[in-house]
Design a protein around this motif. Sequence first.
Motif, PDB file in Angstrom:
ATOM      1  N   HIS A  11       1.092  -1.170   0.104  1.00 36.98           N
ATOM      2  CA  HIS A  11       0.129   0.194  -0.169  1.00 36.98           C
ATOM      3  C   HIS A  11       0.858   1.875  -0.128  1.00 36.98           C
ATOM      4  N   ARG A  12       1.393   1.513   0.969  1.00 36.71           N
ATOM      5  CA  ARG A  12       2.017   3.276   1.127  1.00 36.71           C
ATOM      6  C   ARG A  12       3.780   2.350   1.886  1.00 36.71           C
ATOM      7  N   MET A  13       4.169   3.625   1.353  1.00 36.25           N
ATOM      8  CA  MET A  13       6.035   3.238   1.969  1.00 36.25           C
ATOM      9  C   MET A  13       6.083   4.162   2.531  1.00 36.25           C
ATOM     10  N   GLY A  14       6.943   4.375   4.175  1.00 35.41           N
ATOM     11  CA  GLY A  14       6.713   5.196   5.480  1.00 35.41           C
ATOM     12  C   GLY A  14       8.190   4.726   6.051  1.00 35.41           C
ATOM     13  N   SER A  68      -3.248   3.745  -5.231  1.00 33.76           N
ATOM     14  CA  SER A  68      -2.716   5.287  -5.388  1.00 33.76           C
ATOM     15  C   SER A  68      -1.838   6.326  -4.569  1.00 33.76           C
ATOM     16  N   HIS A  69      -1.311   5.507  -3.462  1.00 34.55           N
ATOM     17  CA  HIS A  69      -1.204   6.194  -2.954  1.00 34.55           C
ATOM     18  C   HIS A  69       0.195   7.116  -3.464  1.00 34.55           C
ATOM     19  N   PRO A  70       0.593   8.548  -2.767  1.00 32.29           N
ATOM     20  CA  PRO A  70       2.050   8.765  -3.639  1.00 32.29           C
ATOM     21  C   PRO A  70       2.968   8.523  -3.003  1.00 32.29           C
ATOM     22  N   ASN A 111      -7.429   9.151  -7.752  1.00 31.21           N
ATOM     23  CA  ASN A 111      -6.561  10.034  -7.243  1.00 31.21           C
ATOM     24  C   ASN A 111      -5.319   9.433  -7.054  1.00 31.21           C
ATOM     25  N   GLY A 112      -4.422  10.099  -5.925  1.00 27.36           N
ATOM     26  CA  GLY A 112      -2.999   9.990  -5.690  1.00 27.36           C
ATOM     27  C   GLY A 112      -1.939  10.003  -6.944  1.00 27.36           C
TER      28      GLY A 112
END
Length: 254
Positions: A11-14, A68-70, A111-112
């Motif tokens: 999903h996301r990178m953090g 579609s996370h940035p 989005n994103g």
Amino acid sequence: MGGKVLVLMYHRMGPKERYMVRSRANFLSDLERLYKLGFRPVTVSEYAENRMTIPPGSSPVVITFDDSHPSQFRLTKDGVPDPNTFVGAWLGWAKNRPDFPVKATFYCNANGPFGPEREGRRKIAMLQSWGSEIAAHTRNHVNLAKVSPEKGRKEVAESVLYLENRGARVTAFATPYGVWPKDRSWLDKGFRWNGRLIKFSSVAAAGSGPGHSPVSRHFRPMALPRIQAYPGTKGIDDWLKRLGQKRYRVYVQP
Ligand SMILES: [Zn+2]
């Protein structure tokens, strides 16, 4: 024909590893582990339609990105992929591993990173030129069990048209939250929307184990299981550990 196929879900990178967030270091270590174990990337549609073109003796891995996370794909001011995104990190790593290119499936909402039309077009063109695919995930990430069939079809159709408008060739879909509509027949068989046939060759779910090989009689492309890329039970680490312990076999390309 035996052997399982791993479909991984990011999903996301953090900076901090937690549910639905993968750190850059762990993502790169996932790629390196998969590479050394003999996996090579394919898209969901190549897997679902049994047209994988990896070298004989290697095993397919399907890497998917949801929502579609940035942090999945950003361009720097100079217009190059940001190394602190999944795409940028993978591209840098693959420079020395040309047989593990940026080939993934991106299940997108409206989005994103693909939102702004011009930039969205550019990114989608880049991804498709590397062999990646863009897939649908509803327009607004709706729970398909909680909306009317009409609203559900509208959400699905509009996400396909939105992505196609940015140059995507859309043949795959993932249900938000891994939840299906109560009557899923329209999703399985395809449906008409303003005269257009909306039909997918696969529908992916959310979890929680490896999938069957595309030549298995158990293979169900309209309900593909996936594995979360996180350290917990039934996550990627767990399934790669089980593989090392020979507790299941992966599909090997003939
Ligand atoms: Zn989602």
